[in-house]
Design an enzyme around this catalytic site. Structure first.
Site, PDB file in Angstrom:
ATOM      1  CG  ASN A 158      31.334  33.092  39.771  1.00 42.25           C
ATOM      2  OD1 ASN A 158      30.715  34.132  40.011  1.00 42.25           O
ATOM      3  ND2 ASN A 158      31.906  32.371  40.707  1.00 42.25           N
ATOM      4  CB  CYS A 198      37.772  30.711  45.144  1.00 42.43           C
ATOM      5  SG  CYS A 198      37.765  31.381  43.499  1.00 42.43           S
TER       6      CYS A 198
HETATM    7  N1  PLP Z   1      35.214  37.364  38.685  1.00 42.75           N
HETATM    8  C1  PLP Z   1      34.521  36.270  38.337  1.00 42.75           C
HETATM    9  C2  PLP Z   1      33.064  36.405  38.005  1.00 42.75           C
HETATM   10  C3  PLP Z   1      35.153  35.030  38.276  1.00 42.75           C
HETATM   11  O1  PLP Z   1      34.452  33.947  37.933  1.00 42.75           O
HETATM   12  C4  PLP Z   1      36.528  34.949  38.611  1.00 42.75           C
HETATM   13  C5  PLP Z   1      37.211  33.632  38.640  1.00 42.75           C
HETATM   14  O2  PLP Z   1      36.615  32.621  38.894  1.00 42.75           O
HETATM   15  C6  PLP Z   1      37.213  36.127  38.951  1.00 42.75           C
HETATM   16  C7  PLP Z   1      36.515  37.308  38.979  1.00 42.75           C
HETATM   17  C8  PLP Z   1      38.664  36.113  39.284  1.00 42.75           C
HETATM   18  O3  PLP Z   1      39.441  36.011  38.116  1.00 42.75           O
HETATM   19  P1  PLP Z   1      40.958  35.514  38.161  1.00 42.75           P
HETATM   20  O4  PLP Z   1      40.921  34.047  38.413  1.00 42.75           O
HETATM   21  O5  PLP Z   1      41.514  35.865  36.830  1.00 42.75           O
HETATM   22  O6  PLP Z   1      41.628  36.278  39.251  1.00 42.75           O
END
Ligand code: PLP
Length: 386
Positions: free
Chosen positions: A147, A322
């Site tokens: 991400n 986050c």
């Molecule tokens: N996994 C990855 C690689 C992400 O980028 C994110 C969110 O930024 C998540 C999981 C979590 O997803 P959600 O925001 O739908 O809980």
């Protein structure tokens, strides 16, 4: 004031077509998909239609799709649903916190966990994975695309290794869905997470693909929804929106949209590198998803640049959404062995399919000015960069 959004990896806007598809399911067709009357049957049909659409995006059977509340729940369901005390889990140091923190919690509960390292470009080495496998390894959880950097992980090879060793393979495809073609058959994964709001569906929607025959302990107990894999009344409008977004994403993979986004990203990246001194791309030499670039601006504080750009109307991010606001530099950039000042001086730019040439022009206008002003006002000692 003009606002330009370059933070798609945090979230994406709902597409108007998605909202149009959802709208009737708030008021007119509001039924509970478990009810036997007509309102319920209509709701059930809409949920099953959406399930087909999502299944088509990743080439699986509709029955293998479990609707969830998003990427975090899907990741947690995959990990907590599969491993037991005494099992061994292999994951990586660059996973999203939804996997990392779940893995840490599992470790507290008596599961052995190995966190694989990554190269300086943020990619896992499959040989490290092979070496980490033990007799009790039950699950490998490695993301498809990161991400923060967009780096694509060698998931096909990982799938092959996992299948040969008869180990379950989960991949967090939250940042890959809609950006890369996904085929769970050729990937040979058993579990795969997708989040709706990263692909123009509503926040609070997602899926976990669960290969037929995978015994998964649910996280929630209650009704027998989702073939007893996820209790709770389905989020009908959200699921309809996710189905529509999956249909649109599938088209975008082949109609040139993805290439258009990549060209915009490349122009933005090259423009920044050529106009702003002491910059570089984190993980720039590996295959990345088309919309993401992560750039360091040495000799300044990344958070200060995010704020300065926001004041000019440009939305970017200084790490994962986050993690921003936290004093710690990004765990992903740290795992890539970036010196801390450089990790803190890094920004993520992530484009959406709605991004335009004008957006990139605007960014290339405001970024050099903001960066040089910050460097003049609050120089960060280059000697500490290492
Ligand atoms: N996994 C990855 C690689 C992400 O980028 C994110 C969110 O930024 C998540 C999981 C979590 O997803 P959600 O925001 O739908 O809980």
């Amino acid at each position: 004031m003009k606002r330009v959004y370059m933070d798609a990896n945090a979230t994406t806007p709902l597409l108007p077509e998605v909202l149009d598809a959802m709208r009737p399911y708030f008021i007119e067709h509001f039924g509970n998909a478990s009810s036997i009357h007509q309102q319920g049957q209509q709701a059930r049909a809409a949920v099953e239609q959406a399930r087909e659409s999502v299944a088509a995006l990743i080439n699986c059977r509709a029955a293998e799709i479990v609707f969830t509340s998003g990427g975090t729940e899907s990741d947690n369901l995959a990990l907590f649903g599969l491993v037991q005390p005494g099992d061994h889990l292999i994951t990586s140091s660059i996973e999203h916190h939804a996997v990392l923190h779940a893995a840490e919690k599992l470790r507290e509960r008596g599961i052995e966990v190995t966190f694989l390292p990554v190269s300086g470009d943020g990619v896992i080495n499959p040989q490290d994975l092979r070496r980490a496998i033990q007799d009790n390894t039950k699950l490998i959880s490695i993301m498809m695309a990161n991400n923060e950097t967009g780096a694509i992980q060698p998931v096909s090879e990982i799938g092959r290794i996992a299948a040969e060793a008869d180990i379950y393979f989960h991949t967090d495809a939250v940042q890959a869905a809609g950006k890369l073609p996904i085929d769970v058959q050729s990937l040979r994964c058993d579990l795969l997470s997708i989040s709706g709001h990263k692909m123009h569906a509503p926040q609070g929607t997602g899926i976990l693909y669960v290969r037929k025959g995978t015994q998964l302990e649910p996280l929630f107990f209650g009704g027998s929804h989702e073939r007893q894999r996820r209790a709770g009344t389905e989020n009908l409008p959200g699921i309809v929106g996710l189905g529509k977004a999956a249909e649109i994403a599938r088209v975008a993979l082949t109609d040139g949209t993805v290439e258009k986004i990549a060209a915009l990203r490349n122009r933005l990246e090259q423009g920044i590198l050529s106009q702003v001194e002491d910059t570089g791309v984190n993980g720039g030499s590996v295959r990345r998803v088309p919309n993401t670039t992560n750039i360091y601006f040495d000799n300044l504080e990344g958070e200060a640049l995010v704020i300065a750009l926001d004041l000019k109307g440009l939305c970017t991010s200084g790490g994962s959404a986050c993690a921003s606001g936290a004093a710690e530099p990004s765990h992903v950039l740290s795992a890539m062995a970036l010196a801390q000042p450089r990790a803190r001086a890094s920004l993520r730019f992530s484009l959406t399919k709605l991004s335009t040439d004008e957006d990139v022009d605007f960014a290339l206008e405001v970024i050099p000015v903001a960066a040089s002003r910050l460097r003049e006002l609050a120089p960060v000692n280059a000697g500490t960069l290492g």
